[in-house]
Design an enzyme around this catalytic site. Structure first.
Site, PDB file in Angstrom:
ATOM      1  CB  SER A  49      -0.929  -0.004   1.213  1.00 28.05           C
ATOM      2  OG  SER A  49      -0.170  -0.174   2.389  1.00 28.05           O
ATOM      3  CB  THR A 148      -1.738   6.236   4.506  1.00 29.62           C
ATOM      4  OG1 THR A 148      -2.697   6.261   3.456  1.00 29.62           O
ATOM      5  CG2 THR A 148      -0.815   7.435   4.379  1.00 29.62           C
ATOM      6  CB  THR A 166      -0.949   6.084   0.471  1.00 32.30           C
ATOM      7  OG1 THR A 166      -1.721   4.904   0.251  1.00 32.30           O
ATOM      8  CG2 THR A 166      -1.626   7.240  -0.237  1.00 32.30           C
ATOM      9  NE  ARG A 176      -8.779   6.933  -4.130  1.00 31.06           N
ATOM     10  CZ  ARG A 176      -8.162   6.831  -2.961  1.00 31.06           C
ATOM     11  NH1 ARG A 176      -6.857   6.791  -2.868  1.00 31.06           N
ATOM     12  NH2 ARG A 176      -8.862   6.781  -1.850  1.00 31.06           N
ATOM     13  CB  THR A 199      -4.202   5.644   7.626  1.00 34.62           C
ATOM     14  OG1 THR A 199      -4.230   4.512   6.741  1.00 34.62           O
ATOM     15  CG2 THR A 199      -4.412   5.163   9.044  1.00 34.62           C
ATOM     16  N   GLY A 200      -6.941   5.364   6.055  1.00 35.47           N
ATOM     17  CA  GLY A 200      -8.266   4.783   5.887  1.00 35.47           C
ATOM     18  C   GLY A 200      -8.857   5.267   4.577  1.00 35.47           C
TER      19      GLY A 200
HETATM   20  N1  ASP Z   1      -6.030   7.168   2.897  1.00 37.28           N
HETATM   21  C1  ASP Z   1      -5.456   6.422   1.808  1.00 37.28           C
HETATM   22  C2  ASP Z   1      -6.162   6.769   0.533  1.00 37.28           C
HETATM   23  O1  ASP Z   1      -7.374   6.920   0.552  1.00 37.28           O
HETATM   24  C3  ASP Z   1      -5.461   4.955   1.988  1.00 37.28           C
HETATM   25  C4  ASP Z   1      -5.331   4.444   3.401  1.00 37.28           C
HETATM   26  O2  ASP Z   1      -4.717   5.085   4.231  1.00 37.28           O
HETATM   27  O3  ASP Z   1      -5.875   3.377   3.721  1.00 37.28           O
HETATM   28  O4  ASP Z   1      -5.528   6.839  -0.484  1.00 37.28           O
END
Ligand code: ASP
Length: 287
Positions: A49, A148, A166, A176, A199-200
């Site tokens: 990731s 991330t 990320t 995107r 993150t998320g």
């Molecule tokens: N926040 C990141 C994104 O949407 C991904 C993650 O942290 O899970 O690209």
């Protein structure tokens, strides 16, 4: 005098904060610690990731997002949809120090990187390519996982810095961008309030400018974990559907107190403080 503090998201945050701690112990600045720590996660090919080894977009191309913020000056640098660089955090830092602008995307970010000495690197590993091929052949083409590395640091001079990196949602649409490189959403740092990184699911996090909100809650007096919890609660109250998704945030205040919280269980973060490392798995308590 303390040697500093570093906080980072997820399991890979443990190796990252160790590298940040080494940088701080060597007299590095908070920003040096952010870059050194994040690079460890980026250059770990087994992480799907972040950086090298990250999952590609729907066309099989790895596009990365990264950003840094200096809490002393509020200087920022960010890149999005950057291709051909294994450790985009270093390009983001370079945008902060060497560009007339603060945010470069796609082809322009790549051109800036080459101009500043970053070579064109292979970023797609065999394993990530195999996962993409499987995804292409599957009837149900949902996106894959995402995480991330968000890293915050406080140095011996009392300066804060934040960074995140990320490769975004696996097999995402071309171009995107989530929350991570957006100042205020993916990260924020101000010596006078604190630092935070999220993150998320970026599509939700950016609706709340989550990192800025956490810093503002700390500025108003909440300790870090309470500030993160307040931001998660606001998100859940305003958009209850976010409970299905992971949205998590880590925080570090100007006194060096660290914390983190999330909209649901499963989040973890690592802290390095004066040579001691800790790892916390967050348990979410629903009101
Ligand atoms: N926040 C990141 C994104 O949407 C991904 C993650 O942290 O899970 O690209």
């Amino acid at each position: 005098m303390h040697r500093g503090v570093a906080v980072a998201t997820w399991k890979f945050g443990q190796a990252a904060v160790a590298a940040s701690g080494a940088a701080l112990s060597d007299g590095g600045s908070a920003m040096d610690a952010v870059e050194a720590g994040i690079r460890v996660a980026e250059l770990d090919a087994s992480e799907h990731s972040v950086g090298y080894g990250g999952l590609p977009n729907e066309d099989g191309v790895v596009q990365m997002d990264a950003a840094v913020m200096d809490g002393a000056t509020l200087d920022v640098g960010a890149v999005a949809s950057l291709e051909g660089v294994r450790a985009p955090i270093s390009v983001a830092r370079r945008v902060m120090t060497d560009s007339r602008h603060v945010f470069l995307v796609g082809e322009g970010a790549g051109r800036f990187a080459r101009k500043h000495g970053f070579g064109v690197e292979e970023t797609l590993t065999d394993e990530a390519r195999r996962k993409w091929q499987e995804w292409r052949g599957s009837p149900n083409r949902n996106g894959d996982g995402h995480d991330t590395i968000g890293l915050l640091s406080l140095d011996a001079d009392g300066n804060l810095a934040a960074g995140c990196s990320t490769s975004g949602v696996g097999f995402k649409e071309v171009g995107r961008v989530g929350d991570s490189p957006l100042i205020g959403s993916g990260l924020y740092a101000d010596n006078e309030g604190g630092a935070a990184a999220a993150t998320g699911l970026g599509e939700e996090i950016l609706k709340f400018c989550m990192s800025f909100q956490v810093v503002e809650f700390m500025r108003a007096g909440l300790p870090p974990t309470e500030a993160c919890r307040a931001a998660a609660s606001r998100m859940l109250a305003r958009r209850p559907e976010t409970a299905e998704h992971m949205a998590a945030v880590v925080a570090l205040d100007p006194q060096g107190r660290a914390g983190g919280y999330a909209t649901r269980d499963g989040f973890s973060y690592a802290v390095w403080r004066d040579g001691e490392a800790t790892y916390t798995e967050v348990t979410v308590v629903r009101a």
